[in-house]
Design a protein around this motif. Structure first.
Motif, PDB file in Angstrom:
ATOM      1  N   UNK A  91      10.184  -6.802 -28.687  1.00 37.92           N
ATOM      2  CA  UNK A  91      11.653  -6.710 -28.692  1.00 37.92           C
ATOM      3  C   UNK A  91      12.150  -6.034 -27.410  1.00 37.92           C
ATOM      4  N   UNK A  92      11.560  -4.922 -27.053  1.00 36.96           N
ATOM      5  CA  UNK A  92      12.008  -4.188 -25.871  1.00 36.96           C
ATOM      6  C   UNK A  92      11.676  -4.944 -24.587  1.00 36.96           C
ATOM      7  N   UNK A  93      10.521  -5.583 -24.517  1.00 36.65           N
ATOM      8  CA  UNK A  93      10.167  -6.362 -23.322  1.00 36.65           C
ATOM      9  C   UNK A  93      11.116  -7.540 -23.152  1.00 36.65           C
ATOM     10  N   UNK A  94      11.485  -8.186 -24.247  1.00 38.58           N
ATOM     11  CA  UNK A  94      12.459  -9.280 -24.183  1.00 38.58           C
ATOM     12  C   UNK A  94      13.822  -8.768 -23.719  1.00 38.58           C
ATOM     13  N   UNK A  95      14.228  -7.598 -24.195  1.00 35.06           N
ATOM     14  CA  UNK A  95      15.501  -7.015 -23.755  1.00 35.06           C
ATOM     15  C   UNK A  95      15.461  -6.727 -22.258  1.00 35.06           C
ATOM     16  N   UNK A  96      14.354  -6.194 -21.780  1.00 33.29           N
ATOM     17  CA  UNK A  96      14.206  -5.925 -20.349  1.00 33.29           C
ATOM     18  C   UNK A  96      14.331  -7.224 -19.558  1.00 33.29           C
ATOM     19  N   UNK A  97      13.665  -8.258 -20.043  1.00 37.02           N
ATOM     20  CA  UNK A  97      13.689  -9.548 -19.347  1.00 37.02           C
ATOM     21  C   UNK A  97      15.112 -10.107 -19.292  1.00 37.02           C
ATOM     22  N   UNK A  98      15.829 -10.010 -20.404  1.00 37.66           N
ATOM     23  CA  UNK A  98      17.211 -10.506 -20.432  1.00 37.66           C
ATOM     24  C   UNK A  98      18.130  -9.696 -19.507  1.00 37.66           C
ATOM     25  N   UNK A  99      17.755  -8.468 -19.208  1.00 40.94           N
ATOM     26  CA  UNK A  99      18.539  -7.628 -18.293  1.00 40.94           C
ATOM     27  C   UNK A  99      18.161  -7.889 -16.829  1.00 40.94           C
ATOM     28  N   UNK A 100      17.266  -8.829 -16.592  1.00 40.99           N
ATOM     29  CA  UNK A 100      16.882  -9.166 -15.227  1.00 40.99           C
ATOM     30  C   UNK A 100      15.671  -8.408 -14.707  1.00 40.99           C
TER      31      UNK A 100
END
Length: 161
Positions: A91-100
Protein backbone atom coordinates in the motif's frame (compact mmCIF):
# COMPACT_ATOMS: atom_id res chain seq x y z
CA UNK A 1 8.65 -13.71 5.23
CA UNK A 2 7.67 -15.33 1.96
CA UNK A 3 6.43 -13.31 -1.00
CA UNK A 4 4.14 -15.05 -3.47
CA UNK A 5 2.82 -13.46 -6.68
CA UNK A 6 -0.70 -12.06 -6.37
CA UNK A 7 -2.88 -9.28 -7.75
CA UNK A 8 -1.42 -6.71 -5.34
CA UNK A 9 2.05 -7.39 -6.75
CA UNK A 10 0.78 -7.04 -10.32
CA UNK A 11 -0.23 -3.48 -9.39
CA UNK A 12 2.98 -2.83 -7.46
CA UNK A 13 4.96 -0.01 -9.01
CA UNK A 14 3.11 -0.22 -12.33
CA UNK A 15 5.22 -1.77 -15.11
CA UNK A 16 8.71 -2.81 -14.13
CA UNK A 17 10.99 -2.01 -17.06
CA UNK A 18 12.88 -4.87 -18.75
CA UNK A 19 14.89 -4.15 -21.85
CA UNK A 20 15.75 -7.14 -24.05
CA UNK A 21 18.43 -6.42 -26.66
CA UNK A 22 19.12 -8.98 -29.38
CA UNK A 23 22.75 -9.71 -30.21
CA UNK A 24 24.74 -12.12 -32.37
CA UNK A 25 25.34 -14.56 -29.49
CA UNK A 26 21.93 -14.25 -27.86
CA UNK A 27 19.81 -11.63 -26.18
CA UNK A 28 20.82 -9.40 -23.29
CA UNK A 29 18.33 -8.39 -20.60
CA UNK A 30 18.72 -5.16 -18.69
CA UNK A 31 16.51 -4.87 -15.63
CA UNK A 32 16.07 -1.56 -13.79
CA UNK A 33 17.81 -2.00 -10.42
CA UNK A 34 20.31 -0.14 -8.29
CA UNK A 35 23.00 -1.91 -10.32
CA UNK A 36 21.72 -2.99 -13.75
CA UNK A 37 21.66 -6.74 -14.27
CA UNK A 38 23.05 -7.97 -17.59
CA UNK A 39 22.43 -11.56 -18.58
CA UNK A 40 22.99 -13.48 -21.78
CA UNK A 41 19.79 -15.15 -22.84
CA UNK A 42 19.14 -17.54 -25.69
CA UNK A 43 17.89 -15.83 -28.83
CA UNK A 44 14.31 -17.06 -29.16
CA UNK A 45 10.83 -15.58 -29.03
CA UNK A 46 9.60 -15.67 -25.45
CA UNK A 47 6.08 -16.83 -24.65
CA UNK A 48 3.89 -14.24 -22.92
CA UNK A 49 3.77 -16.38 -19.75
CA UNK A 50 7.57 -16.29 -19.50
CA UNK A 51 7.64 -12.50 -19.89
CA UNK A 52 4.90 -12.15 -17.23
CA UNK A 53 6.84 -14.46 -14.87
CA UNK A 54 10.01 -12.36 -15.29
CA UNK A 55 7.94 -9.23 -14.63
CA UNK A 56 6.50 -10.70 -11.40
CA UNK A 57 9.88 -12.02 -10.21
CA UNK A 58 11.40 -8.56 -10.65
CA UNK A 59 8.62 -7.03 -8.58
CA UNK A 60 9.02 -9.69 -5.92
CA UNK A 61 12.76 -9.00 -5.70
CA UNK A 62 12.11 -5.28 -5.31
CA UNK A 63 9.42 -5.91 -2.72
CA UNK A 64 11.81 -8.17 -0.79
CA UNK A 65 14.52 -5.45 -0.81
CA UNK A 66 12.01 -2.84 0.39
CA UNK A 67 10.83 -5.22 3.12
CA UNK A 68 14.43 -5.76 4.24
CA UNK A 69 14.92 -1.99 4.44
CA UNK A 70 11.89 -1.33 6.64
CA UNK A 71 12.53 -4.42 8.80
CA UNK A 72 16.13 -3.33 9.37
CA UNK A 73 15.30 0.26 10.28
CA UNK A 74 11.71 0.25 11.54
CA UNK A 75 10.73 -3.26 12.69
CA UNK A 76 9.16 -1.98 15.92
CA UNK A 77 6.82 0.31 13.97
CA UNK A 78 5.56 -2.26 11.44
CA UNK A 79 2.61 -4.63 11.73
CA UNK A 80 3.82 -7.86 13.35
CA UNK A 81 1.60 -10.14 11.26
CA UNK A 82 3.32 -11.11 7.99
CA UNK A 83 0.19 -10.61 5.87
CA UNK A 84 -0.55 -7.23 7.46
CA UNK A 85 3.08 -6.15 7.01
CA UNK A 86 3.00 -7.17 3.34
CA UNK A 87 -0.27 -5.29 2.83
CA UNK A 88 1.20 -2.17 4.51
CA UNK A 89 4.36 -2.38 2.42
CA UNK A 90 2.50 -2.74 -0.90
CA UNK A 91 0.00 0.00 0.00
CA UNK A 92 2.70 2.49 0.97
CA UNK A 93 4.95 1.64 -2.01
CA UNK A 94 1.99 2.15 -4.36
CA UNK A 95 1.26 5.51 -2.70
CA UNK A 96 4.89 6.53 -3.18
CA UNK A 97 4.74 5.51 -6.83
CA UNK A 98 1.54 7.50 -7.41
CA UNK A 99 3.29 10.54 -5.87
CA UNK A 100 6.01 10.29 -8.52
CA UNK A 101 8.60 8.53 -6.34
CA UNK A 102 9.53 5.76 -8.74
CA UNK A 103 13.09 4.74 -7.94
CA UNK A 104 13.95 2.25 -5.21
CA UNK A 105 15.84 4.70 -2.99
CA UNK A 106 13.01 7.25 -3.04
CA UNK A 107 10.42 4.58 -2.29
CA UNK A 108 12.57 3.31 0.61
CA UNK A 109 12.71 6.81 2.08
CA UNK A 110 8.94 7.22 1.67
CA UNK A 111 8.44 3.91 3.49
CA UNK A 112 10.68 5.16 6.30
CA UNK A 113 8.64 8.35 6.58
CA UNK A 114 5.45 6.27 6.62
CA UNK A 115 6.82 4.09 9.41
CA UNK A 116 8.00 7.04 11.54
CA UNK A 117 5.21 9.56 10.88
CA UNK A 118 2.33 7.16 10.25
CA UNK A 119 0.95 5.56 7.11
CA UNK A 120 -1.25 8.58 6.33
CA UNK A 121 1.33 11.27 7.09
CA UNK A 122 0.60 12.99 3.76
CA UNK A 123 -3.20 12.91 4.12
CA UNK A 124 -5.74 15.19 5.81
CA UNK A 125 -5.12 18.62 7.31
CA UNK A 126 -2.01 17.50 9.16
CA UNK A 127 -0.44 16.26 5.92
CA UNK A 128 -0.70 19.55 4.01
CA UNK A 129 3.03 20.21 4.47
CA UNK A 130 3.88 16.88 2.77
CA UNK A 131 1.35 17.31 -0.06
CA UNK A 132 2.78 20.77 -0.79
CA UNK A 133 6.14 19.15 -1.52
CA UNK A 134 4.78 16.06 -3.28
CA UNK A 135 2.55 18.09 -5.60
CA UNK A 136 5.01 20.92 -6.32
CA UNK A 137 5.52 20.94 -10.09
CA UNK A 138 8.70 23.03 -9.71
CA UNK A 139 10.50 20.13 -8.00
CA UNK A 140 12.07 18.01 -10.73
CA UNK A 141 12.74 14.31 -10.26
CA UNK A 142 11.90 11.94 -7.46
CA UNK A 143 15.29 12.36 -5.73
CA UNK A 144 14.82 16.10 -5.17
CA UNK A 145 11.20 15.57 -4.16
CA UNK A 146 11.93 12.89 -1.54
CA UNK A 147 14.98 14.76 -0.23
CA UNK A 148 12.86 17.87 0.36
CA UNK A 149 10.17 15.73 1.99
CA UNK A 150 12.70 14.09 4.34
CA UNK A 151 14.23 17.48 5.24
CA UNK A 152 10.79 18.93 6.01
CA UNK A 153 9.89 15.88 8.11
CA UNK A 154 13.14 16.17 10.09
CA UNK A 155 12.45 19.83 10.72
CA UNK A 156 8.88 19.07 11.89
CA UNK A 157 10.14 16.30 14.18
CA UNK A 158 12.89 18.47 15.67
CA UNK A 159 10.46 21.32 16.45
CA UNK A 160 7.92 18.95 18.02
CA UNK A 161 10.45 17.55 20.55
Amino acid sequence: MSFAPDDAISQFLAPLQHLILPGQTGAHTITMQVEPLHQSLPLAPWPETTVQTLHTVGKEQLLARLHTHVQTHHAERLPQDDAACRHWLIRQANRAYRQGLQDEQSISKYLSLSAVLGADFDQGDSGAWARTILQNADIQGSTQRIDQLVAAARERLSTSL
